[in-house]
Design a protein around this motif. Sequence first.
Motif, PDB file in Angstrom:
ATOM      1  N   MET A 291      14.874  38.994  29.612  1.00 44.90           N
ATOM      2  CA  MET A 291      14.847  38.277  28.339  1.00 44.90           C
ATOM      3  C   MET A 291      16.281  38.160  27.842  1.00 44.90           C
ATOM      4  SD  MET A 291      12.527  39.042  24.959  1.00 44.90           S
ATOM      5  CE  MET A 291      11.020  38.692  25.871  1.00 44.90           C
ATOM      6  N   LEU A 292      16.709  36.932  27.548  1.00 42.14           N
ATOM      7  CA  LEU A 292      18.096  36.653  27.191  1.00 42.14           C
ATOM      8  C   LEU A 292      18.168  36.105  25.773  1.00 42.14           C
ATOM      9  CD1 LEU A 292      17.426  35.735  30.313  1.00 42.14           C
ATOM     10  CD2 LEU A 292      19.760  34.924  30.272  1.00 42.14           C
ATOM     11  N   ASP A 293      19.232  36.475  25.074  1.00 46.82           N
ATOM     12  CA  ASP A 293      19.443  35.966  23.721  1.00 46.82           C
ATOM     13  C   ASP A 293      20.934  35.698  23.541  1.00 46.82           C
ATOM     14  OD1 ASP A 293      17.844  35.774  20.976  1.00 46.82           O
ATOM     15  OD2 ASP A 293      19.879  36.467  20.547  1.00 46.82           O
ATOM     16  N   LEU A 294      21.271  34.460  23.142  1.00 49.19           N
ATOM     17  CA  LEU A 294      22.673  34.114  22.930  1.00 49.19           C
ATOM     18  C   LEU A 294      23.226  34.896  21.739  1.00 49.19           C
ATOM     19  CD1 LEU A 294      22.702  30.243  23.474  1.00 49.19           C
ATOM     20  CD2 LEU A 294      23.945  31.947  24.803  1.00 49.19           C
ATOM     21  N   ASP A 295      24.408  35.457  21.907  1.00 48.86           N
ATOM     22  CA  ASP A 295      25.047  36.232  20.841  1.00 48.86           C
ATOM     23  C   ASP A 295      25.698  35.304  19.816  1.00 48.86           C
ATOM     24  OD1 ASP A 295      24.382  38.616  22.164  1.00 48.86           O
ATOM     25  OD2 ASP A 295      26.180  38.488  23.416  1.00 48.86           O
ATOM     26  N   HIS A 296      25.508  35.638  18.543  1.00 46.78           N
ATOM     27  CA  HIS A 296      26.163  34.919  17.440  1.00 46.78           C
ATOM     28  C   HIS A 296      25.912  33.409  17.503  1.00 46.78           C
ATOM     29  CE1 HIS A 296      28.141  38.678  16.548  1.00 46.78           C
ATOM     30  NE2 HIS A 296      28.720  38.706  17.734  1.00 46.78           N
ATOM     31  N   PHE A 297      24.710  33.048  17.907  1.00 47.85           N
ATOM     32  CA  PHE A 297      24.415  31.621  18.007  1.00 47.85           C
ATOM     33  C   PHE A 297      24.374  30.964  16.630  1.00 47.85           C
ATOM     34  CE2 PHE A 297      21.358  28.068  18.556  1.00 47.85           C
ATOM     35  CZ  PHE A 297      22.110  27.309  19.440  1.00 47.85           C
ATOM     36  N   LYS A 298      23.979  31.723  15.624  1.00 50.60           N
ATOM     37  CA  LYS A 298      23.957  31.166  14.263  1.00 50.60           C
ATOM     38  C   LYS A 298      25.338  30.680  13.845  1.00 50.60           C
ATOM     39  CE  LYS A 298      22.413  32.307   9.566  1.00 50.60           C
ATOM     40  NZ  LYS A 298      23.636  31.848   8.908  1.00 50.60           N
ATOM     41  N   ALA A 299      26.383  31.381  14.306  1.00 54.26           N
ATOM     42  CA  ALA A 299      27.744  30.971  13.959  1.00 54.26           C
ATOM     43  C   ALA A 299      28.078  29.607  14.555  1.00 54.26           C
ATOM     44  CB  ALA A 299      28.743  32.018  14.448  1.00 54.26           C
ATOM     45  N   VAL A 300      27.551  29.326  15.746  1.00 51.71           N
ATOM     46  CA  VAL A 300      27.783  28.013  16.365  1.00 51.71           C
ATOM     47  C   VAL A 300      27.158  26.926  15.512  1.00 51.71           C
ATOM     48  CG1 VAL A 300      27.342  26.591  18.396  1.00 51.71           C
ATOM     49  CG2 VAL A 300      27.912  29.012  18.668  1.00 51.71           C
ATOM     50  N   ASN A 301      25.911  27.151  15.085  1.00 49.59           N
ATOM     51  CA  ASN A 301      25.234  26.160  14.247  1.00 49.59           C
ATOM     52  C   ASN A 301      25.926  25.997  12.897  1.00 49.59           C
ATOM     53  OD1 ASN A 301      23.181  25.385  16.014  1.00 49.59           O
ATOM     54  ND2 ASN A 301      21.884  27.102  15.434  1.00 49.59           N
ATOM     55  N   ASP A 302      26.299  27.116  12.283  1.00 49.31           N
ATOM     56  CA  ASP A 302      26.909  27.046  10.959  1.00 49.31           C
ATOM     57  C   ASP A 302      28.285  26.411  10.999  1.00 49.31           C
ATOM     58  OD1 ASP A 302      24.661  28.267   9.984  1.00 49.31           O
ATOM     59  OD2 ASP A 302      25.551  30.264   9.821  1.00 49.31           O
ATOM     60  N   THR A 303      29.024  26.642  12.067  1.00 43.41           N
ATOM     61  CA  THR A 303      30.393  26.129  12.161  1.00 43.41           C
ATOM     62  C   THR A 303      30.445  24.679  12.625  1.00 43.41           C
ATOM     63  OG1 THR A 303      31.178  28.357  12.692  1.00 43.41           O
ATOM     64  CG2 THR A 303      32.667  26.512  13.184  1.00 43.41           C
ATOM     65  N   HIS A 304      29.646  24.363  13.654  1.00 43.47           N
ATOM     66  CA  HIS A 304      29.766  23.043  14.285  1.00 43.47           C
ATOM     67  C   HIS A 304      28.553  22.145  14.069  1.00 43.47           C
ATOM     68  CE1 HIS A 304      33.285  24.699  16.235  1.00 43.47           C
ATOM     69  NE2 HIS A 304      32.571  25.639  16.825  1.00 43.47           N
ATOM     70  N   GLY A 305      27.476  22.683  13.566  1.00 41.10           N
ATOM     71  CA  GLY A 305      26.287  21.861  13.354  1.00 41.10           C
ATOM     72  C   GLY A 305      25.249  22.057  14.441  1.00 41.10           C
ATOM     73  N   HIS A 306      24.024  21.658  14.126  1.00 41.62           N
ATOM     74  CA  HIS A 306      22.920  21.876  15.048  1.00 41.62           C
ATOM     75  C   HIS A 306      23.007  20.980  16.283  1.00 41.62           C
ATOM     76  CE1 HIS A 306      20.352  24.661  12.719  1.00 41.62           C
ATOM     77  NE2 HIS A 306      21.005  24.151  11.692  1.00 41.62           N
ATOM     78  N   ALA A 307      23.654  19.820  16.171  1.00 40.22           N
ATOM     79  CA  ALA A 307      23.797  18.961  17.348  1.00 40.22           C
ATOM     80  C   ALA A 307      24.619  19.664  18.430  1.00 40.22           C
ATOM     81  CB  ALA A 307      24.445  17.635  16.962  1.00 40.22           C
ATOM     82  N   VAL A 308      25.694  20.330  18.023  1.00 40.94           N
ATOM     83  CA  VAL A 308      26.489  21.101  18.978  1.00 40.94           C
ATOM     84  C   VAL A 308      25.668  22.283  19.494  1.00 40.94           C
ATOM     85  CG1 VAL A 308      28.577  22.498  19.291  1.00 40.94           C
ATOM     86  CG2 VAL A 308      28.670  20.388  17.943  1.00 40.94           C
ATOM     87  N   GLY A 309      24.888  22.913  18.588  1.00 38.25           N
ATOM     88  CA  GLY A 309      24.028  24.012  19.022  1.00 38.25           C
ATOM     89  C   GLY A 309      23.030  23.586  20.080  1.00 38.25           C
ATOM     90  N   ASP A 310      22.465  22.399  19.920  1.00 37.91           N
ATOM     91  CA  ASP A 310      21.537  21.882  20.931  1.00 37.91           C
ATOM     92  C   ASP A 310      22.243  21.661  22.263  1.00 37.91           C
ATOM     93  OD1 ASP A 310      19.576  21.941  19.041  1.00 37.91           O
ATOM     94  OD2 ASP A 310      19.623  19.785  18.616  1.00 37.91           O
ATOM     95  N   HIS A 311      23.473  21.178  22.212  1.00 33.64           N
ATOM     96  CA  HIS A 311      24.252  20.974  23.434  1.00 33.64           C
ATOM     97  C   HIS A 311      24.514  22.300  24.134  1.00 33.64           C
ATOM     98  CE1 HIS A 311      26.956  18.312  25.816  1.00 33.64           C
ATOM     99  NE2 HIS A 311      27.570  19.464  26.062  1.00 33.64           N
ATOM    100  N   VAL A 312      24.780  23.328  23.356  1.00 34.61           N
ATOM    101  CA  VAL A 312      25.014  24.653  23.926  1.00 34.61           C
ATOM    102  C   VAL A 312      23.739  25.168  24.601  1.00 34.61           C
ATOM    103  CG1 VAL A 312      25.464  27.069  23.352  1.00 34.61           C
ATOM    104  CG2 VAL A 312      26.894  25.266  22.363  1.00 34.61           C
ATOM    105  N   LEU A 313      22.599  25.008  23.944  1.00 34.82           N
ATOM    106  CA  LEU A 313      21.336  25.450  24.545  1.00 34.82           C
ATOM    107  C   LEU A 313      21.078  24.740  25.868  1.00 34.82           C
ATOM    108  CD1 LEU A 313      18.996  25.550  21.402  1.00 34.82           C
ATOM    109  CD2 LEU A 313      19.958  27.495  22.645  1.00 34.82           C
ATOM    110  N   SER A 314      21.334  23.446  25.892  1.00 35.11           N
ATOM    111  CA  SER A 314      21.136  22.691  27.133  1.00 35.11           C
ATOM    112  C   SER A 314      22.074  23.171  28.230  1.00 35.11           C
ATOM    113  CB  SER A 314      21.347  21.198  26.861  1.00 35.11           C
ATOM    114  OG  SER A 314      21.190  20.438  28.038  1.00 35.11           O
ATOM    115  N   ALA A 315      23.329  23.457  27.860  1.00 32.04           N
ATOM    116  CA  ALA A 315      24.291  23.934  28.853  1.00 32.04           C
ATOM    117  C   ALA A 315      23.897  25.296  29.404  1.00 32.04           C
ATOM    118  CB  ALA A 315      25.690  23.993  28.228  1.00 32.04           C
ATOM    119  N   VAL A 316      23.405  26.182  28.546  1.00 30.03           N
ATOM    120  CA  VAL A 316      22.957  27.498  29.010  1.00 30.03           C
ATOM    121  C   VAL A 316      21.764  27.356  29.939  1.00 30.03           C
ATOM    122  CG1 VAL A 316      21.958  29.694  28.263  1.00 30.03           C
ATOM    123  CG2 VAL A 316      23.888  28.714  27.016  1.00 30.03           C
TER     124      VAL A 316
END
Length: 457
Positions: A291-316
């Motif tokens: 079971m995997l969980d991205l660290d500090h993912f909320k910071a990615v969303n808060d800093t760059h927006g959810h569109a960037v967060g979605d891109h990160v999820l897809s890349a992972v």
Amino acid sequence: MASERRLLSGDAACLGRCAPHRWPVWRLPRLLLGAVLFIEAIALVLLVAGLLTGRAPAGTELWSGAVLCLLGIAYSEMAVGVERERRRLGGASHVDLSSVWTFAAALVLPGAHAALVAALIMLHLWVRAWREWVPLHRQMFSVATVVLACIAVGELLDHVGGERQPLWLVIGAMVLFMAVNSGLIAAVVSVNIPGAGPATLFGPRDENLLEVGMLCMGALTAVAIALNPVLLLLTLLPLYVVLRAVLVRPLEAAACTDGKTGLLNAATWVAEAERVLAGTDRAERAGGVLMLDLDHFKAVNDTHGHAVGDHVLSAVAHALHRVVRARDLVGRMGGEEFVVLPRRAASGERSVELDSVELEVVAERIRAHVADLRLEVPTLRGPLTVAGLTVSIGGAVASPDGSDLPALLQTADTALYEAKRAGRNTVRVAVASSVPSVVNLPSAPLVNPGSGARAKD
């Protein structure tokens, strides 16, 4: 054909909305552009020459051609709703059943006139069903290959056939039609993708079988024309049924996969994992769960927006597919949490120690790969580089007496919390209990499949 649809990239903007020098076709690589324009020029020259100097169709042939053209247009109108539905299901590739009419025209009309009917049907289909996402230059290339296929079949029938066409000649015409159409597409694909394999050149097997089926229906349509043109009305309903049937696969994919990452969704992953753990497939087994969980993912969303967060999820998600084996089960449980069920051959003795080592090796490989990710994300302000991503991983190994899936997931979740408390970007593996767990497994995604952060962050 699938390889054709992947061949020519570009915008789906209408031709009249931009100046000729800005048409998407000019963005193609020079060698590819030359090959495409050469094939289209040959098709145009042969079509015009055939119409001007070739055999003129008889009155009954003209009537047959008009009926086929009208039925092809009627099919296009039926296809509009289905194509929109396929597009809504995530951009599924369009399905072209127009070979029924184009091949039937090649059997009952002189080659150039059959090609003209085919071109009219295909262009109308593009205007009504595909214009919003299929660029015009892609459709013109498709028209050119079908025009050449019709002309080739016409030449074959004129030189070999007589007033009555035997079965072997019809089959030969089918082979020639598909060979010219698919061969030209494959040739241009090979120019664009040197060393491409058969699946890339000729498309998936299922779509080729569908094409053969449509050619067979085209031959039957030509027979119906010869017997009684009114019988052609009976072909519309079966074609519509086939058109609806091809929606089944996209619907299945949409129901089983996560829309943001393309991984299995929670419910599907659980169902597949339970099947593996139950041992219904004796050729494989599973010794644990990650079971995997991205660290500090909320910071990615808060800093760059959810569109960037979605891109990160897809890349992972893509990173996971590159690291694990093809037969391993990979899913998204929701938010930024993923699960992996490594599958191994059932042969050989099983031990908890060996399973623990294997699970840790896989987990460390995933952790290191995610830490090395460096993503270039397009934004309104220009390209954004996202780096420094880390992931915490909790693993659960089945006990010697066996563990059910709820017990494995509960143990992996506890190990994941331990990895978080240990400073994140680390792996923890524990042995699950053999006592059946009372944890309820998801029959639907655990959380909304958006990119919101979860408590483990």
